[in-house]
Write an enzyme that holds these catalytic residues in place. Structure first.
Site, PDB file in Angstrom:
ATOM      1  N   PRO A 188      -4.702   1.301  18.346  1.00 46.59           N
ATOM      2  CA  PRO A 188      -4.649   0.959  17.137  1.00 46.59           C
ATOM      3  C   PRO A 188      -4.618   1.730  16.079  1.00 46.59           C
ATOM      4  O   PRO A 188      -4.120   1.624  14.754  1.00 46.59           O
ATOM      5  CB  PRO A 188      -5.365  -0.490  17.033  1.00 46.59           C
ATOM      6  CG  PRO A 188      -6.646   0.084  18.048  1.00 46.59           C
ATOM      7  CD  PRO A 188      -6.046   0.724  19.129  1.00 46.59           C
ATOM      8  N   HIS A 245       0.849  -1.293  -0.027  1.00 44.65           N
ATOM      9  CA  HIS A 245       0.083   0.096   0.120  1.00 44.65           C
ATOM     10  C   HIS A 245       0.764   1.428   0.117  1.00 44.65           C
ATOM     11  O   HIS A 245       1.823   1.360   0.793  1.00 44.65           O
ATOM     12  CB  HIS A 245      -0.901   0.043   1.308  1.00 44.65           C
ATOM     13  CG  HIS A 245      -2.026  -0.901   0.916  1.00 44.65           C
ATOM     14  ND1 HIS A 245      -3.325  -0.526   1.766  1.00 44.65           N
ATOM     15  CD2 HIS A 245      -2.407  -1.705   0.406  1.00 44.65           C
ATOM     16  CE1 HIS A 245      -4.365  -1.600   1.403  1.00 44.65           C
ATOM     17  NE2 HIS A 245      -3.693  -2.290   0.300  1.00 44.65           N
ATOM     18  N   TYR A 288       3.794   7.087   9.998  1.00 46.08           N
ATOM     19  CA  TYR A 288       2.845   6.065   9.648  1.00 46.08           C
ATOM     20  C   TYR A 288       3.554   4.961   8.930  1.00 46.08           C
ATOM     21  O   TYR A 288       3.526   3.575   9.284  1.00 46.08           O
ATOM     22  CB  TYR A 288       1.762   6.336   8.724  1.00 46.08           C
ATOM     23  CG  TYR A 288       0.636   5.570   8.600  1.00 46.08           C
ATOM     24  CD1 TYR A 288      -0.420   5.274   9.280  1.00 46.08           C
ATOM     25  CD2 TYR A 288       0.829   4.325   7.432  1.00 46.08           C
ATOM     26  CE1 TYR A 288      -1.354   4.274   9.427  1.00 46.08           C
ATOM     27  CE2 TYR A 288      -0.330   3.326   7.372  1.00 46.08           C
ATOM     28  CZ  TYR A 288      -1.412   3.210   8.182  1.00 46.08           C
ATOM     29  OH  TYR A 288      -2.225   2.437   8.153  1.00 46.08           O
ATOM     30  N   LYS A 308       0.401   0.793  15.047  1.00 46.53           N
ATOM     31  CA  LYS A 308       1.874   0.623  15.500  1.00 46.53           C
ATOM     32  C   LYS A 308       2.223  -0.485  16.365  1.00 46.53           C
ATOM     33  O   LYS A 308       3.599  -0.885  16.457  1.00 46.53           O
ATOM     34  CB  LYS A 308       2.217   1.783  16.197  1.00 46.53           C
ATOM     35  CG  LYS A 308       2.431   3.029  15.251  1.00 46.53           C
ATOM     36  CD  LYS A 308       3.831   3.002  14.663  1.00 46.53           C
ATOM     37  CE  LYS A 308       3.941   3.954  13.487  1.00 46.53           C
ATOM     38  NZ  LYS A 308       3.410   3.281  12.123  1.00 46.53           N
ATOM     39  N   TYR A 314      -9.385   5.994   6.974  1.00 45.53           N
ATOM     40  CA  TYR A 314      -9.417   6.415   8.323  1.00 45.53           C
ATOM     41  C   TYR A 314     -10.653   7.612   8.171  1.00 45.53           C
ATOM     42  O   TYR A 314     -10.440   8.607   7.555  1.00 45.53           O
ATOM     43  CB  TYR A 314      -8.154   7.094   8.725  1.00 45.53           C
ATOM     44  CG  TYR A 314      -7.140   5.931   8.998  1.00 45.53           C
ATOM     45  CD1 TYR A 314      -6.340   5.343   8.230  1.00 45.53           C
ATOM     46  CD2 TYR A 314      -6.983   5.310  10.393  1.00 45.53           C
ATOM     47  CE1 TYR A 314      -5.443   4.452   8.279  1.00 45.53           C
ATOM     48  CE2 TYR A 314      -6.050   4.251  10.815  1.00 45.53           C
ATOM     49  CZ  TYR A 314      -5.303   3.762   9.635  1.00 45.53           C
ATOM     50  OH  TYR A 314      -4.328   2.748   9.965  1.00 45.53           O
TER      51      TYR A 314
HETATM   52  P1  RFL Z   1       0.769 -10.641  22.133  1.00 44.75           P
HETATM   53  O1  RFL Z   1       0.550 -10.733  20.740  1.00 44.75           O
HETATM   54  O2  RFL Z   1      -0.052 -10.212  23.162  1.00 44.75           O
HETATM   55  O3  RFL Z   1       1.606 -11.942  22.634  1.00 44.75           O
HETATM   56  C1  RFL Z   1       1.908 -12.527  23.783  1.00 44.75           C
HETATM   57  C2  RFL Z   1       2.004 -14.050  23.981  1.00 44.75           C
HETATM   58  O4  RFL Z   1       2.281 -14.372  25.386  1.00 44.75           O
HETATM   59  C3  RFL Z   1       1.627 -15.176  26.083  1.00 44.75           C
HETATM   60  N1  RFL Z   1       1.403 -15.112  27.421  1.00 44.75           N
HETATM   61  C4  RFL Z   1       1.955 -16.011  28.365  1.00 44.75           C
HETATM   62  N2  RFL Z   1       2.832 -16.842  27.938  1.00 44.75           N
HETATM   63  C5  RFL Z   1       3.359 -17.588  28.975  1.00 44.75           C
HETATM   64  N3  RFL Z   1       3.105 -17.252  30.278  1.00 44.75           N
HETATM   65  C6  RFL Z   1       2.420 -16.326  30.718  1.00 44.75           C
HETATM   66  N4  RFL Z   1       2.288 -15.959  31.988  1.00 44.75           N
HETATM   67  C7  RFL Z   1       1.732 -15.575  29.464  1.00 44.75           C
HETATM   68  N5  RFL Z   1       0.870 -14.677  29.388  1.00 44.75           N
HETATM   69  C8  RFL Z   1       0.792 -14.272  28.350  1.00 44.75           C
HETATM   70  C9  RFL Z   1       0.129 -14.885  25.195  1.00 44.75           C
HETATM   71  O5  RFL Z   1      -0.923 -16.163  25.267  1.00 44.75           O
HETATM   72  C10 RFL Z   1       0.403 -14.336  23.976  1.00 44.75           C
HETATM   73  O6  RFL Z   1       0.781 -15.537  23.151  1.00 44.75           O
HETATM   74  O7  RFL Z   1       2.255  -9.587  22.287  1.00 44.75           O
HETATM   75  P2  RFL Z   1       3.134  -9.342  21.301  1.00 44.75           P
HETATM   76  O8  RFL Z   1       3.970 -10.548  20.696  1.00 44.75           O
HETATM   77  O9  RFL Z   1       4.051  -8.212  22.020  1.00 44.75           O
HETATM   78  O10 RFL Z   1       2.483  -8.591  20.127  1.00 44.75           O
HETATM   79  C11 RFL Z   1       2.187  -7.240  20.140  1.00 44.75           C
HETATM   80  C12 RFL Z   1       0.809  -7.350  19.089  1.00 44.75           C
HETATM   81  O11 RFL Z   1      -0.107  -8.545  19.442  1.00 44.75           O
HETATM   82  C13 RFL Z   1       0.018  -6.160  19.382  1.00 44.75           C
HETATM   83  O12 RFL Z   1       0.893  -4.849  19.537  1.00 44.75           O
HETATM   84  C14 RFL Z   1      -0.944  -5.748  18.111  1.00 44.75           C
HETATM   85  O13 RFL Z   1      -1.898  -6.834  17.708  1.00 44.75           O
HETATM   86  C15 RFL Z   1      -1.658  -4.390  18.155  1.00 44.75           C
HETATM   87  N6  RFL Z   1      -2.462  -4.062  17.064  1.00 44.75           N
HETATM   88  C16 RFL Z   1      -1.781  -3.595  16.055  1.00 44.75           C
HETATM   89  N7  RFL Z   1      -0.507  -3.499  15.780  1.00 44.75           N
HETATM   90  C17 RFL Z   1       0.144  -3.182  14.622  1.00 44.75           C
HETATM   91  O14 RFL Z   1       1.274  -2.874  14.558  1.00 44.75           O
HETATM   92  N8  RFL Z   1      -0.848  -2.762  13.206  1.00 44.75           N
HETATM   93  C18 RFL Z   1      -2.103  -2.948  13.600  1.00 44.75           C
HETATM   94  O15 RFL Z   1      -2.973  -2.491  12.438  1.00 44.75           O
HETATM   95  C19 RFL Z   1      -2.741  -3.414  14.676  1.00 44.75           C
HETATM   96  N9  RFL Z   1      -4.131  -3.475  14.945  1.00 44.75           N
HETATM   97  C20 RFL Z   1      -3.792  -4.461  17.344  1.00 44.75           C
HETATM   98  C21 RFL Z   1      -4.539  -4.056  16.199  1.00 44.75           C
HETATM   99  C22 RFL Z   1      -4.356  -4.819  18.274  1.00 44.75           C
HETATM  100  C23 RFL Z   1      -5.615  -4.950  18.324  1.00 44.75           C
HETATM  101  N10 RFL Z   1      -6.048  -5.597  19.539  1.00 44.75           N
HETATM  102  C24 RFL Z   1      -7.145  -6.515  19.744  1.00 44.75           C
HETATM  103  C25 RFL Z   1      -5.424  -5.113  20.920  1.00 44.75           C
HETATM  104  C26 RFL Z   1      -6.073  -4.106  16.198  1.00 44.75           C
HETATM  105  C27 RFL Z   1      -6.500  -4.460  17.314  1.00 44.75           C
HETATM  106  C28 RFL Z   1      -8.081  -4.637  17.318  1.00 44.75           C
HETATM  107  C1  PHB Z   2      -6.247  -3.495  10.898  1.00 47.15           C
HETATM  108  O1  PHB Z   2      -6.293  -4.028   9.516  1.00 47.15           O
HETATM  109  O2  PHB Z   2      -6.675  -4.457  11.649  1.00 47.15           O
HETATM  110  C2  PHB Z   2      -5.771  -2.282  11.007  1.00 47.15           C
HETATM  111  C3  PHB Z   2      -5.385  -1.367  10.397  1.00 47.15           C
HETATM  112  C4  PHB Z   2      -5.059  -0.305  10.544  1.00 47.15           C
HETATM  113  C5  PHB Z   2      -5.022   0.118  11.914  1.00 47.15           C
HETATM  114  C6  PHB Z   2      -5.527  -0.693  12.916  1.00 47.15           C
HETATM  115  C7  PHB Z   2      -5.933  -1.885  12.540  1.00 47.15           C
HETATM  116  O3  PHB Z   2      -4.655   1.417  12.322  1.00 47.15           O
END
Ligand code: RFL
Ligand code: PHB
Length: 390
Positions: A292, A72, A384, A296, A200
């Site tokens: 989100p 993109h 971004y 990032k 957005y």
């Molecule tokens: P995770 O993915 O939470 O993984 C942590 C892992 O640790 C395990 N765990 C344990 N294991 C052993 N012992 C324990 N006591 C434990 N406690 C927990 C968990 O089960 C899990 O498997 O953290 P990590 O690896 O640091 O990754 C971070 C990302 O997952 C997170 O920052 C992103 O998903 C955030 N996020 C987005 N990030 C982006 O860069 N671009 C995006 O577009 C974006 N969109 C989003 C998002 C997060 C969202 N939600 C639901 C919070 C959209 C959403 C809706």
């Molecule tokens: C997504 O596709 O889940 C998504 C994309 C952009 C964002 C947050 C989430 O800023």
């Protein structure tokens, strides 16, 4: 069991760190609380910065991403019924890649299994000790038996609710937090995305985001009040609300379908400082959370473990502690910039329940300024696509 680096958590941070270390010949074990299927079932991020893609390539797990990821070169900002394109590539020379966190995680898990590297899923009662001394240990219960891993270092990649940050004495850690008074209701549906680029959307009824995973899989979000329950949102109610917030052209083009995943995520900013405590390093969501809106979270997690892997390679290969000593400061500098950007995007695009008419006028003035100023667009685009990994 003995290993060089014990990694707690098999999310993207833990798995990518394991892959980068293994490439450099550093022995590591991953201990994860949930099953692999559970970890893969979480629908989260979708936007990868170039820095993240490069780290995945360095780890040898970018083949499918390079085939299937969608490049993109821009995003759209919509307000007042009109869309304005931010030319990310034209303004920065960089682009982002659309490729779901689920797929990144799957690729990392598959590569790890193929290389025969140790991952322990469904580990109960994970606890860490001795990280302030020369003898760190990770203990857990698996198949009803107690286990212990002796290691040189522990990487706390266990997310916001994990055990690692919680094990640090309160006097040694400082936390900063901001909770936003709304959440995002997200829907995944097997429908073609409404537009080729992300939209957005700032609207008087609340923020909306049109995103995607593939040309046949769409991801949409609408801002909802903090107390809303997902059960109260039928698919029909979701699509109706999304349509009301989009410009007329996007609303007319929107193809709806049954949701295959639906959930509400709260929005918060959180930073724990420092990110290193003796022989324990925190990385990813274990150390910081961003709302989100700036896409990032996953990218910061990847950047942290990129810095950590380099520091550990320096330690084992050259006998130098310079990298591990600098880890926390290097990461936090970049983290705070991403926290700022994510807060700014969130503040610009959402409706705040206690926001006054004055606040809304300021938002609209800033959106207007952005739409007409290359300098303002460049500042947005630079953040971004991702700031350089220093
Ligand atoms: P995770 O993915 O939470 O993984 C942590 C892992 O640790 C395990 N765990 C344990 N294991 C052993 N012992 C324990 N006591 C434990 N406690 C927990 C968990 O089960 C899990 O498997 O953290 P990590 O690896 O640091 O990754 C971070 C990302 O997952 C997170 O920052 C992103 O998903 C955030 N996020 C987005 N990030 C982006 O860069 N671009 C995006 O577009 C974006 N969109 C989003 C998002 C997060 C969202 N939600 C639901 C919070 C959209 C959403 C809706
Ligand atoms: C997504 O596709 O889940 C998504 C994309 C952009 C964002 C947050 C989430 O800023």
């Amino acid at each position: 069991m003995r290993t060089q680096v014990a990694i707690v958590g098999a999310g993207p941070a833990g798995l990518l760190l394991g892959a980068l270390l293994a490439r450099a010949g550093i022995d590591n074990v991953i201990v994860e609380r949930h099953s692999a299927e559970h970890v893969l079932g979480r629908i989260r991020a979708g936007v990868l910065e170039q820095v993240t893609v490069e780290l995945l390539a360095e780890a040898g797990v970018a083949a499918r991403l390079q085939r299937e990821g969608l490049r993109h070169d821009g995003i759209e900002l919509a307000y007042g019924g009109v869309r304005h394109r931010i030319d990310l590539h034209g303004l920065t020379g960089k682009h982002v890649t659309i490729y779901g966190q689920t797929e990144v995680t799957r690729d990392l898990m598959d590569a790890r299994a193929a290389a025969g590297l140790a991952s322990l899923y469904e580990a109960a009662g994970v606890a860490i000790t001795g990280f302030d001394r020369a003898a760190p240990r990770v203990t857990y219960v698996h198949d009803g038996r107690a286990h212990e891993i002796e290691c040189d270092f522990i990487a706390g990649c266990d997310g916001y609710h994990g055990a690692c940050r919680a094990s640090v004495p309160a006097a040694a850690i400082r936390t900063h937090e901001k909770v936003y008074p709304f959440g995002w209701l997200g829907v995944l549906s097997r429908t073609p995305p409404v537009s080729p680029e992300l939209i957005y959307c700032s609207h008087a009824r609340g923020f909306a985001l049109c995103s995607m995973r593939t040309p046949m899989l769409s991801r949409y979000y609408v801002q909802v009040p903090i107390g809303d329950r997902v059960e109260a949102w039928s698919d029909e109610a979701f699509w109706n609300e999304l349509k009301r917030r989009l410009d007329a052209d996007a609303a007319a083009r929107l193809i709806t379908g049954p949701s295959i995943e639906k959930g509400i995520a709260p929005l918060r900013s959180f930073v724990a400082e420092p990110m290193r405590f003796g022989r324990l390093f925190l990385a990813g969501d274990a150390a910081h959370i961003v709302p989100p809106t700036g896409a990032k979270g996953l990218n910061l997690a990847a950047a942290d473990v990129g810095v950590l892997a380099r520091a550990l390679v320096e330690y084992y290969r050259d006998g130098s502690s310079a990298g591990i000593d600098a880890y926390s400061d290097r990461c936090l500098k970049r983290v705070w910039k991403a926290v700022r950007f994510s807060w700014w995007m969130t503040s610009l695009l959402h409706q705040f329940p206690d926001g006054s008419d004055f606040d809304r006028k300021l938002q609209l003035a800033e959106l207007d300024y952005l739409a007409g100023s290359t300098a303002a667009q460049t500042a947005l685009a630079e953040n971004y696509v991702g700031l350089p990994l220093t």
